[in-house]
Scaffold this motif. Structure first.
Motif, PDB file in Angstrom:
ATOM      1  N   ARG A 103      38.181  65.409  70.530  1.00 39.02           N
ATOM      2  CA  ARG A 103      39.236  65.858  71.437  1.00 39.02           C
ATOM      3  C   ARG A 103      38.781  65.736  72.886  1.00 39.02           C
ATOM      4  NH1 ARG A 103      43.655  68.690  69.703  1.00 39.02           N
ATOM      5  NH2 ARG A 103      44.374  68.097  71.775  1.00 39.02           N
ATOM      6  N   TYR A 104      37.485  66.004  73.109  1.00 35.50           N
ATOM      7  CA  TYR A 104      36.923  65.932  74.457  1.00 35.50           C
ATOM      8  C   TYR A 104      35.592  65.195  74.390  1.00 35.50           C
ATOM      9  CZ  TYR A 104      40.295  69.652  75.288  1.00 35.50           C
ATOM     10  OH  TYR A 104      41.454  70.388  75.359  1.00 35.50           O
TER      11      TYR A 104
ATOM     12  N   LEU B 215      44.993  57.789  73.643  1.00 40.40           N
ATOM     13  CA  LEU B 215      45.835  58.106  72.497  1.00 40.40           C
ATOM     14  C   LEU B 215      45.868  56.942  71.528  1.00 40.40           C
ATOM     15  CD1 LEU B 215      48.671  59.732  74.546  1.00 40.40           C
ATOM     16  CD2 LEU B 215      47.524  60.895  72.671  1.00 40.40           C
TER      17      LEU B 215
ATOM     18  N   PHE C  53      51.309  59.330  66.493  1.00 40.08           N
ATOM     19  CA  PHE C  53      50.197  59.466  67.414  1.00 40.08           C
ATOM     20  C   PHE C  53      49.172  60.489  66.940  1.00 40.08           C
ATOM     21  CE2 PHE C  53      51.172  57.076  71.273  1.00 40.08           C
ATOM     22  CZ  PHE C  53      52.491  56.721  71.044  1.00 40.08           C
ATOM     23  N   GLY C  54      47.931  60.234  67.319  1.00 38.06           N
ATOM     24  CA  GLY C  54      46.888  61.228  67.165  1.00 38.06           C
ATOM     25  C   GLY C  54      46.951  62.236  68.299  1.00 38.06           C
ATOM     26  N   PRO C  55      46.071  63.247  68.282  1.00 33.42           N
ATOM     27  CA  PRO C  55      46.113  64.302  69.292  1.00 33.42           C
ATOM     28  C   PRO C  55      45.532  63.891  70.641  1.00 33.42           C
ATOM     29  CG  PRO C  55      44.333  64.698  67.778  1.00 33.42           C
ATOM     30  CD  PRO C  55      45.079  63.517  67.240  1.00 33.42           C
TER      31      PRO C  55
END
Lengths: 113, 114
Positions: A9-10, A90, A104-106
């Motif tokens: 995510r990050y 994304l 889509f993914g997150p």
């Protein structure tokens, strides 16, 4: 339900590092896409793949490469990360026709220092 | 490269109908128009798709005039949870070929207030 997952995510990387962003979809979709999203610019297509080992450049491929060795996995590679590649990335997939619904993914928020 | 144009932002109140228009002058003959919704920290998700005239589903309607150079997403009776960025997506007719590049608009931030 279609599920598209992204490996992180990050992510924080340093200038010059090689960066791998991984994306996996579980619905046997033919097409996979990588976009970047920046404020005021919307989503811009980097690359897309319509089959294993097949790829096409999007609008902004410079500085990026991709790999699709298996149908379910599409990797985005930054060979030498630069600060202007700090962005939200994304991944998406769709069935056969690129105009079919994209899932889509997150997203992965990448910071290059 | 074909461009799509949307308003940057719109404000509304709960219970109102909201119409968001996207201009796409160079849409290809065979291209569909698709709208997506995106909440913060999430990827976009599909709302509705159409080719011409009017399409309606459980969450929205899509109006497309005969020349197809624009489309209007209509959200009936919006609520606070409809606050999001809305994107229209069309093929890029200027590129030609079977795999037209897909062009997202810059998105419209809809802010719904109580």
């Amino acid at each position: 339900d279609v599920k598209v997952t992204q490996s992180s995510r990050y992510l924080v990387k340093r200038t010059g590092e090689k960066v791998f962003l991984e994306c996996v979809q579980d619905m046997d979709h033919e097409n996979m896409f990588w976009y970047r999203q920046d404020p005021g610019l919307g989503l811009r297509l980097i690359y897309f793949s319509y089959d294993v080992k097949m790829k096409e450049k999007g609008d902004i491929p410079e500085g990026y490469s991709v790999s699709r060795e298996k149908k379910e996995r599409f990797s985005l590679i930054l060979e030498s990360a630069s600060t202007n590649q700090t962005s939200m990335y994304l991944c998406a997939s769709s069935l056969i026709d690129p105009q079919e619904t994209q899932y889509f993914g997150p997203g992965t928020r990448l910071l290059v220092l | 490269l074909a461009k799509t144009t949307q308003p940057i932002s719109m404000d509304s109140y709960e219970g109102q109908e909201v119409n968001i228009t996207c201009s796409h002058n160079n849409i290809a003959t065979n291209d569909y128009i698709t709208w997506y919704q995106q909440f913060p920290s999430q990827g976009p998700r599909f709302i509705i798709q159409g080719y011409k005239t009017k399409v309606t589903n459980e969450v929205a309607s899509l109006f497309i005039p005969a020349d197809r150079k624009s489309s209007t997403l209509s959200l009936p009776r919006v609520s606070l949870s409809d606050t999001a960025v809305y994107y229209c997506l069309v093929g890029d007719g200027s590129q030609g070929g079977a795999t037209n590049k897909l062009i997202f608009g810059t998105g419209t931030l809809l802010a719904v207030q109580p």
